[in-house]
Motif scaffolding. Structure first.
Motif, PDB file in Angstrom:
ATOM      1  N   MET A   1       0.859  -1.211   0.094  1.00 15.98           N
ATOM      2  CA  MET A   1       0.083  -0.082  -0.077  1.00 15.98           C
ATOM      3  C   MET A   1       0.895   1.168   0.102  1.00 15.98           C
ATOM      4  O   MET A   1       1.946   1.281   0.966  1.00 15.98           O
ATOM      5  N   SER A   2       0.715   1.972  -0.970  1.00 16.92           N
ATOM      6  CA  SER A   2       1.384   3.347  -1.028  1.00 16.92           C
ATOM      7  C   SER A   2       1.240   4.471   0.126  1.00 16.92           C
ATOM      8  O   SER A   2       0.342   4.218   1.094  1.00 16.92           O
ATOM      9  N   SER A   3       2.010   5.182   0.491  1.00 18.44           N
ATOM     10  CA  SER A   3       2.005   6.068   1.654  1.00 18.44           C
ATOM     11  C   SER A   3       0.839   7.068   1.589  1.00 18.44           C
ATOM     12  O   SER A   3       0.223   6.919   2.846  1.00 18.44           O
ATOM     13  N   THR A   4       0.680   7.268   0.303  1.00 18.84           N
ATOM     14  CA  THR A   4      -0.556   8.090   0.245  1.00 18.84           C
ATOM     15  C   THR A   4      -1.733   7.394   0.738  1.00 18.84           C
ATOM     16  O   THR A   4      -3.043   8.002   1.237  1.00 18.84           O
ATOM     17  N   ILE A   5      -1.992   6.226  -0.185  1.00 20.38           N
ATOM     18  CA  ILE A   5      -3.353   5.729   0.208  1.00 20.38           C
ATOM     19  C   ILE A   5      -3.222   5.190   1.677  1.00 20.38           C
ATOM     20  O   ILE A   5      -4.508   5.118   2.241  1.00 20.38           O
ATOM     21  N   GLU A   6      -2.128   4.718   2.241  1.00 22.39           N
ATOM     22  CA  GLU A   6      -2.363   4.273   3.768  1.00 22.39           C
ATOM     23  C   GLU A   6      -2.672   5.718   4.410  1.00 22.39           C
ATOM     24  O   GLU A   6      -3.461   5.406   5.590  1.00 22.39           O
ATOM     25  N   ALA A   7      -2.030   6.872   4.195  1.00 18.17           N
ATOM     26  CA  ALA A   7      -2.590   8.021   4.906  1.00 18.17           C
ATOM     27  C   ALA A   7      -4.003   8.216   4.640  1.00 18.17           C
ATOM     28  O   ALA A   7      -4.745   8.840   5.728  1.00 18.17           O
ATOM     29  N   ALA A   8      -4.599   8.295   3.414  1.00 15.89           N
ATOM     30  CA  ALA A   8      -6.064   8.533   3.414  1.00 15.89           C
ATOM     31  C   ALA A   8      -6.685   7.389   3.922  1.00 15.89           C
ATOM     32  O   ALA A   8      -7.927   7.867   4.496  1.00 15.89           O
ATOM     33  N   ALA A   9      -6.208   6.196   3.985  1.00 10.91           N
ATOM     34  CA  ALA A   9      -7.126   5.091   5.025  1.00 10.91           C
ATOM     35  C   ALA A   9      -7.259   5.448   6.311  1.00 10.91           C
ATOM     36  O   ALA A   9      -8.153   5.406   6.838  1.00 10.91           O
ATOM     37  N   VAL A  10      -6.165   5.863   6.909  1.00 13.98           N
ATOM     38  CA  VAL A  10      -5.991   6.336   8.314  1.00 13.98           C
ATOM     39  C   VAL A  10      -6.928   7.695   8.418  1.00 13.98           C
ATOM     40  O   VAL A  10      -7.753   7.860   9.503  1.00 13.98           O
ATOM     41  N   TRP A  11      -6.873   8.432   7.413  1.00 21.96           N
ATOM     42  CA  TRP A  11      -7.716   9.942   7.752  1.00 21.96           C
ATOM     43  C   TRP A  11      -9.224   9.371   7.653  1.00 21.96           C
ATOM     44  O   TRP A  11     -10.010   9.797   8.221  1.00 21.96           O
ATOM     45  N   LEU A  12      -9.570   8.437   6.702  1.00 22.46           N
ATOM     46  CA  LEU A  12     -11.045   8.277   6.740  1.00 22.46           C
ATOM     47  C   LEU A  12     -11.418   7.463   7.852  1.00 22.46           C
ATOM     48  O   LEU A  12     -12.607   7.777   8.235  1.00 22.46           O
ATOM     49  N   ALA A  13     -10.734   6.445   8.478  1.00 20.35           N
ATOM     50  CA  ALA A  13     -11.128   5.722   9.569  1.00 20.35           C
ATOM     51  C   ALA A  13     -11.169   6.592  10.834  1.00 20.35           C
ATOM     52  O   ALA A  13     -11.948   6.413  11.649  1.00 20.35           O
ATOM     53  N   ALA A  14     -10.471   7.756  10.741  1.00 21.18           N
ATOM     54  CA  ALA A  14     -10.494   8.648  12.217  1.00 21.18           C
ATOM     55  C   ALA A  14     -11.942   9.193  12.260  1.00 21.18           C
ATOM     56  O   ALA A  14     -12.460   9.801  13.122  1.00 21.18           O
ATOM     57  N   ALA A  15     -12.856   9.199  11.018  1.00 20.42           N
ATOM     58  CA  ALA A  15     -14.149   9.722  11.018  1.00 20.42           C
ATOM     59  C   ALA A  15     -15.085   8.863  11.853  1.00 20.42           C
ATOM     60  O   ALA A  15     -16.150   9.305  12.185  1.00 20.42           O
ATOM     61  N   ASP A  16     -14.655   7.549  12.098  1.00 21.89           N
ATOM     62  CA  ASP A  16     -15.575   6.541  12.623  1.00 21.89           C
ATOM     63  C   ASP A  16     -15.307   6.645  14.255  1.00 21.89           C
ATOM     64  O   ASP A  16     -14.173   6.742  14.669  1.00 21.89           O
ATOM     65  N   ASP A  18     -14.992   4.348  15.941  1.00 17.49           N
ATOM     66  CA  ASP A  18     -14.133   3.074  16.412  1.00 17.49           C
ATOM     67  C   ASP A  18     -13.114   3.099  15.144  1.00 17.49           C
ATOM     68  O   ASP A  18     -13.447   2.258  14.183  1.00 17.49           O
ATOM     69  N   PRO A  19     -12.061   3.839  15.249  1.00 14.56           N
ATOM     70  CA  PRO A  19     -11.041   3.848  14.060  1.00 14.56           C
ATOM     71  C   PRO A  19     -10.505   2.623  13.699  1.00 14.56           C
ATOM     72  O   PRO A  19     -10.187   2.198  12.355  1.00 14.56           O
ATOM     73  N   ALA A  20     -10.207   1.692  14.480  1.00 15.36           N
ATOM     74  CA  ALA A  20      -9.499   0.394  14.372  1.00 15.36           C
ATOM     75  C   ALA A  20     -10.796  -0.521  13.788  1.00 15.36           C
ATOM     76  O   ALA A  20     -10.180  -1.139  12.834  1.00 15.36           O
ATOM     77  N   HIS A  21     -11.907  -0.381  14.023  1.00 16.74           N
ATOM     78  CA  HIS A  21     -12.753  -1.023  13.443  1.00 16.74           C
ATOM     79  C   HIS A  21     -13.045  -0.667  11.858  1.00 16.74           C
ATOM     80  O   HIS A  21     -13.092  -1.335  10.960  1.00 16.74           O
ATOM     81  N   ALA A  22     -12.817   0.527  11.638  1.00 14.94           N
ATOM     82  CA  ALA A  22     -13.134   1.084  10.415  1.00 14.94           C
ATOM     83  C   ALA A  22     -11.819   0.874   9.457  1.00 14.94           C
ATOM     84  O   ALA A  22     -11.924   0.238   8.245  1.00 14.94           O
ATOM     85  N   GLN A  23     -10.590   0.836  10.057  1.00 14.75           N
ATOM     86  CA  GLN A  23      -9.456   0.424   9.389  1.00 14.75           C
ATOM     87  C   GLN A  23      -9.423  -1.154   8.507  1.00 14.75           C
ATOM     88  O   GLN A  23      -9.214  -1.333   7.696  1.00 14.75           O
ATOM     89  N   ARG A  24     -10.160  -1.920   9.628  1.00 18.97           N
ATOM     90  CA  ARG A  24     -10.208  -3.382   9.118  1.00 18.97           C
ATOM     91  C   ARG A  24     -11.087  -3.386   8.211  1.00 18.97           C
ATOM     92  O   ARG A  24     -10.919  -4.195   7.265  1.00 18.97           O
ATOM     93  N   TRP A  25     -12.208  -2.651   8.076  1.00 13.59           N
ATOM     94  CA  TRP A  25     -13.009  -2.598   7.005  1.00 13.59           C
ATOM     95  C   TRP A  25     -12.510  -2.190   5.593  1.00 13.59           C
ATOM     96  O   TRP A  25     -12.744  -2.812   4.629  1.00 13.59           O
ATOM     97  N   ILE A  26     -11.637  -0.996   5.910  1.00 17.19           N
ATOM     98  CA  ILE A  26     -11.124  -0.527   4.558  1.00 17.19           C
ATOM     99  C   ILE A  26     -10.124  -1.493   3.917  1.00 17.19           C
ATOM    100  O   ILE A  26     -10.110  -1.414   2.898  1.00 17.19           O
ATOM    101  N   GLY A  27      -9.417  -2.049   4.806  1.00 19.38           N
ATOM    102  CA  GLY A  27      -8.499  -3.157   4.249  1.00 19.38           C
ATOM    103  C   GLY A  27      -9.297  -4.513   3.732  1.00 19.38           C
ATOM    104  O   GLY A  27      -8.452  -5.029   2.728  1.00 19.38           O
ATOM    105  N   ALA A  28     -10.314  -4.450   3.903  1.00 20.03           N
ATOM    106  CA  ALA A  28     -11.105  -5.816   3.363  1.00 20.03           C
ATOM    107  C   ALA A  28     -12.304  -5.656   2.492  1.00 20.03           C
ATOM    108  O   ALA A  28     -12.773  -6.676   1.848  1.00 20.03           O
TER     109      ALA A  28
END
Length: 203
Positions: A1-16, A18-28
């Protein structure tokens, strides 16, 4: 995963909540349901107006082909007053593509987030939408889609080098729909010029 995509995933998950739960969904998954009003709100613009505005403003925007609309991520608590559009904030949820999803099927990013927190400037979006509702006298309203395509292709590096551009492809599809209208087939100078450019770009 590129650094930009990874940073975007973290940023999106922070809106939830439960960010950890959101990041699992983003990865799957291709999409995730996120609440609005915490990190950002979303302006919903239907039809061709949404695609034309997306070509003219910067910041994260989502195209939903099934709903025939574009969602623009704007700052939370944005005061919104453009007729025919809607600003969704607190108590609303939005189906958001994961950062890698930039093409159909389903909702996809026209311009994905970069993780920096940059959002669409609401004033710029308002100006673009209002301009389409009160076009210059020299440009008939039903030719606004042609003009939007011309403006976009003239300033888009991807379109100029014939690389893939989601916004350009969507605008060209809109132009092809407009070809079925009487004005688009009446030999109008602007219409004919842009139709030729669209067909050349697709060839």
């Amino acid at each position: 995963m590129s650094s930009t995509i990874e940073a975007a995933a973290v940023w999106l998950a922070a809106a939830d909540p439960d960010p950890a739960h959101a990041q699992r969904w983003i990865g799957a998954s291709r999409i995730i349901l996120l609440p609005l009003g915490k990190r950002w709100s979303a302006v919903k613009v239907n039809g061709h107006d949404g695609l034309a505005a997306a070509a003219a403003v910067s910041g994260p925007s989502i195209h939903d082909p099934a709903g025939q609309c574009v969602f623009f991520l704007v700052p939370p608590r944005t005061i919104w007053d453009v007729a025919g559009t809607e600003c969704l904030g607190e108590d609303c949820w939005l189906t958001v593509p994961t950062p890698r999803v930039t093409e159909p099927p389903g909702p996809h990013w026209l311009f994905p987030p970069d993780g920096s927190g940059r959002l669409v400037n609401a004033d710029d979006l308002r100006a673009q939408l209002n301009a389409r509702r009160t076009p210059a006298e020299s440009i008939p309203p039903d030719e606004a889609d042609f003009v939007a395509l011309l403006d976009h292709t003239g300033s888009c590096p991807a379109c100029n080098t014939r690389q893939r551009c989601g916004v350009g492809e969507n605008l060209r599809a809109t132009v092809r729909e407009d070809r079925l209208t009487e004005r688009a087939t009446a030999g109008n100078t602007i219409s004919a010029r842009i139709l030729a450019a669209a067909e050349e770009a697709d060839s």
